[in-house]
Enzyme design. Structure first.
Site, PDB file in Angstrom:
ATOM      1  N   GLU A  29      10.918 -20.322   9.964  1.00  0.00           N
ATOM      2  CA  GLU A  29      11.103 -18.984   9.319  1.00  0.00           C
ATOM      3  C   GLU A  29      11.834 -18.232  10.593  1.00  0.00           C
ATOM      4  O   GLU A  29      12.751 -17.656  10.177  1.00  0.00           O
ATOM      5  CB  GLU A  29      10.060 -18.320   8.668  1.00  0.00           C
ATOM      6  N   GLU A  70       4.443 -25.007   3.049  1.00  0.00           N
ATOM      7  CA  GLU A  70       3.477 -23.993   2.661  1.00  0.00           C
ATOM      8  C   GLU A  70       3.015 -24.260   1.237  1.00  0.00           C
ATOM      9  O   GLU A  70       1.744 -24.273   1.080  1.00  0.00           O
ATOM     10  CB  GLU A  70       4.092 -22.472   2.598  1.00  0.00           C
TER      11      GLU A  70
END
Ligand code: NAI
Length: 720
Positions: free
Chosen positions: A119, A141
């Site tokens: 990210e 995730e």
């Protein structure tokens, strides 16, 4: 060159090129996204952009990996939504400052960038990766019960398009550099770390625009456009996929989906707020904590063989080079491929020529499907490691034999007597039996200390678990060598003590028989199936009962009773007996079981099933039916713990989630009991035992723990 250290990040500016390099180098062994790294990044960035004439920024790492993701301990421990929200907003703000710093920014990914690490790279304007297979890139995730919370749900769709982003995020896909390049996750791949930096520098020197491509004038964003029919259709499809996969029980992917769906039509800042809201809800919830505990902490402990004998601690060698596999059926065939892939020399045999031939074809198909990345030479080397032989005598000299013949005690004894003497000196005999006690099997062995259970799961090339079963005489050294093999095979082991059905088969058969019991009690079979799915079970019980085959359970249950003294004479088992013995409904392979089949394809539940039940169903909601199915398994897990089959609670959770498709939203059977509250589970079981049968009798361990106010896993404590 001027440099400046800001905690975990060091900045340097080259006086000639006016390019800054920000090097992430957190104090520990890896970079992870935490307050220290964030503050360092902020400080280093502020200093760099204050330098006169700055032309661009390279974000690099001083560790082998670029950045491996969020700080799991903090995520696991934090329960206060306000605190979590403040941290997420601070991270978003930090990434936005980088993204909008006024000069072009490029991420030099000379190692893996995962989760929050990727990210961060997505907040840069370009990504150059090292083309090494060890480099892993992705947002995994959801596989841990979480969702991306560092802007991934907003920036990834803008970069690669909504369709690809939905797929990557909702499956938690992690890819290597070449696939990342194809997907558009990275823009360039280079051969060496120096070349990665060089390419990053060259790009900056070429004078690119300072900003994200999706914000640039004249840049066409990847389709579909926000709010279009196509975008809606992609979201609807993704929602349906989640529904199919885990019946909507998983909060992580659900939150990620909503954040991507909403954020797609919003300006980035607002989209980030939407992501933050969903992230905080997901990450502060029980589900995320329970899944993290099992899928992160306990699985890692299992992968490290924590608390188990190791070749290092015992000062011995794995010493397994050539692996023999006896039986080339469903399991043996797949195991041969798994062992060859891991680099072992494999000799595979079967008494049936047809089985040998089929195993050869299967080996080839698996290589085509799963070893494409090896290239032609690699694939040829893989194939060259396998030798398929007609005569078991050719297993002579193997360091390990995995026996995978039919599940039949006398047959297994016979092949042990015949083939074990052919093992190389010090060789190990392993049985892939799914239920027969290893100590019983080892009666035919001349070296029961070198006899062990290696229970793999089907399909063996996919399923990550091995249940390693220790017979009464299995030595520490054998166990340690078997564990070393598991590591090379890339499998996660749980080590259990001997007992009929070990842990996994024992719990799984309770699942199947509880479903049969519910049907026999008069509950609608279709509701039983859907209740299991809604509770998060990977496969509905009657469907999988048919696949396992009713006749197998019919035959095995009396064996189980004989071995264990546990009675299984429930209404459900009587129903199974009737279907097998009187109605010839043996299961899927026979074309008739709980379901009807046409040409091997499942049609619908057999309509006659309802007539076999007592027409007296106490009304139960879907939630209650699902709970009964989970509870039956969880109580069996407690019994396995109480009897010492399980040596540690963590194995129940890892084994159930990785091996038998237990509802992952719960974190595992014992986590499930903890969450329901042990005292209320005990009260409920007492009530059930009064109404039904001894199978609901409360294990003493459970009653005692409830009375003492204990839990299997302490809440809010990072597992050791
Ligand atoms: P399978 O029926 O597909 O294969 C067994 C093979 O053993 C057959 O090809 C048969 O020809 C061969 N065989 C029989 N006697 C032999 C002998 N004397 N010498 C050499 N080969 C012989 O069975 P499957 O499913 O592969 O199961 C094998 C073992 O693995 C069983 O103990 C089973 O309980 C266990 N297992 C099966 C799982 C599954 O999902 N199918 C999962 C985990 C364990």
């Amino acid at each position: 060159v001027q440099t400046r250290a800001e905690g975990a990040v060091t900045a340097s500016v080259d006086g000639d090129t006016r390019l800054a390099t920000l090097t992430l180098q957190a104090p520990g062994p890896v970079n992870k996204i935490d307050v220290v790294l964030r503050d360092g990044l902020d400080g280093a960035l502020a200093w760099a952009i204050s330098q006169p004439g700055l032309r661009g920024i390279i974000l690099a790492s001083g560790h082998a990996d670029f950045c491996v993701g969020g700080d799991v301990d903090r995520l696991f421990l934090e329960r206060d939504p306000a605190v979590m929200m403040a941290r997420v907003r601070a991270l978003h703000a930090c990434f936005l400052r980088l993204e909008r710093c006024g000069v072009p920014v490029v991420a030099a990914l000379a190692g893996s960038a995962l989760g929050g690490g990727l990210e961060l790279a997505l907040a840069c304007h370009r990504r150059v990766a090292l083309g090494d297979p060890s480099v892993r890139l992705g947002l995994p995730e959801v596989t841990l019960g979480l969702m991306p919370g560092g802007g991934g749900t907003q920036r990834l769709p803008r970069l690669v398009g909504l369709g690809k982003a939905l797929e990557l995020v909702l499956q938690g896909t992690v890819v290597g550099p070449s696939q990342a390049l194809q997907l558009g996750l990275v823009d360039d791949v280079q051969h060496t770390a120096d070349e990665v930096l060089g390419a990053a520098r060259d790009w900056l020197v070429s004078g690119p625009a300072a900003g994200q491509r999706w914000d640039l004038e004249g840049h066409a964003a990847p389709p579909p456009g926000p709010g279009t029919a196509e975008a809606h259709a992609l979201v609807a499809e993704a929602r349906e996929r989640l529904q199919r996969k885990a019946a909507g029980t998983l909060h992580g992917p659900a939150g990620a989906l909503e954040a991507m769906a909403e954020g797609h039509a919003l300006p980035l800042d607002q989209g980030l707020d939407v992501e933050a809201t969903h992230f905080v809800e997901v990450a502060c919830g029980h589900q995320a904590k329970d899944m993290l505990r099992t899928l992160w902490y306990h699985r890692r402990a299992a992968d490290k063989h924590a608390g188990l004998p190791s070749t290092v601690s015992l000062g011995v060698q794995e010493n397994i080079h050539r692996v023999g596999i006896l039986g080339a059926g469903m399991m043996g065939g797949a195991l041969a491929w798994v062992a060859c892939r891991a680099g072992y020399q494999v000799v595979l045999t079967d008494v049936r020529p047809g089985a040998r031939e089929k195993a050869g074809q299967r080996f080839h198909a698996l290589t085509e499907k799963r070893a494409g990345h090896l290239g032609e030479g690699g694939r040829a080397a893989l194939a060259a490691r396998l030798r398929v032989v007609a005569d078991a005598a050719d297993l002579a000299g193997c360091d390990l034999v995995v026996e995978a013949v039919f599940e039949d005690l006398p047959l297994k004894h016979a092949v042990t007597r015949e083939v074990e003497p052919l093992l190389a000196p010090g060789g190990i005999w392993a049985s892939n039996t799914s239920a027969l006690p290893i100590t019983e099997l080892a009666r035919a062995s001349a070296h029961p200390d070198r006899f062990v259970g290696l229970h793999f799961f089907s399909p063996a090339e996919v399923m990550p678990l091995v249940e390693v079963v220790r017979g009464r005489a299995t030595s520490d050294e054998t166990l340690a060598r078997a564990l070393a093999l598991c590591r090379r095979l890339g499998k996660t082991p749980i080590v259990v003590n001997d007992g009929y059905g070990f842990f996994t088969t024992r719990v799984f058969s309770r699942y199947l028989l509880e479903a049969a019991d519910l049907v026999a009690e008069g509950h609608d079979p279709a509701r039983v199936e859907s209740a299991a799915r809604a509770a998060g079970m990977a496969v509905p019980p009657l469907q999988v009962f048919d696949e396992v085959s009713l006749s197998l359970v019919r035959q095995a249950t009396p064996h189980e009773e004989a071995f264990t003294g546990r009675r299984r004479d429930t209404a459900g088992f009587a129903l199974v007996c009737k279907m097998v013995d009187e109605l010839g409904r043996h299961g899927k392979a026979a074309g008739a079981g709980f379901y009807d089949y046409a040409e091997g394809k499942r049609q619908g539940l057999w309509p006659g099933l309802r007539d076999l039940a007592t027409p007296r169903p106490g009304h139960a909601t879907q939630g209650e039916l699902g709970h009964r199915l989970l509870l039956a398994q969880a109580v069996e897990a407690v019994r396995a713990l109480e009897e010492g089959v399980l040596q540690r609670p963590r194995d129940a959770e890892v084994g159930a989630l990785l091996g038998i498709g237990f509802a992952s939203c719960t974190g595992g059977p014992l986590s499930y009991l903890d969450r329901r509250g042990l005292p209320s589970v005990v009260a409920e079981l007492d009530a059930l035992a009064a109404g039904h049968a001894e199978r609901h009798a409360v294990p003493t361990l459970l009653r005692d723990m409830a009375a003492r106010g204990e839990r299997f896993f302490a809440d809010g404590v990072v597992p050791a």
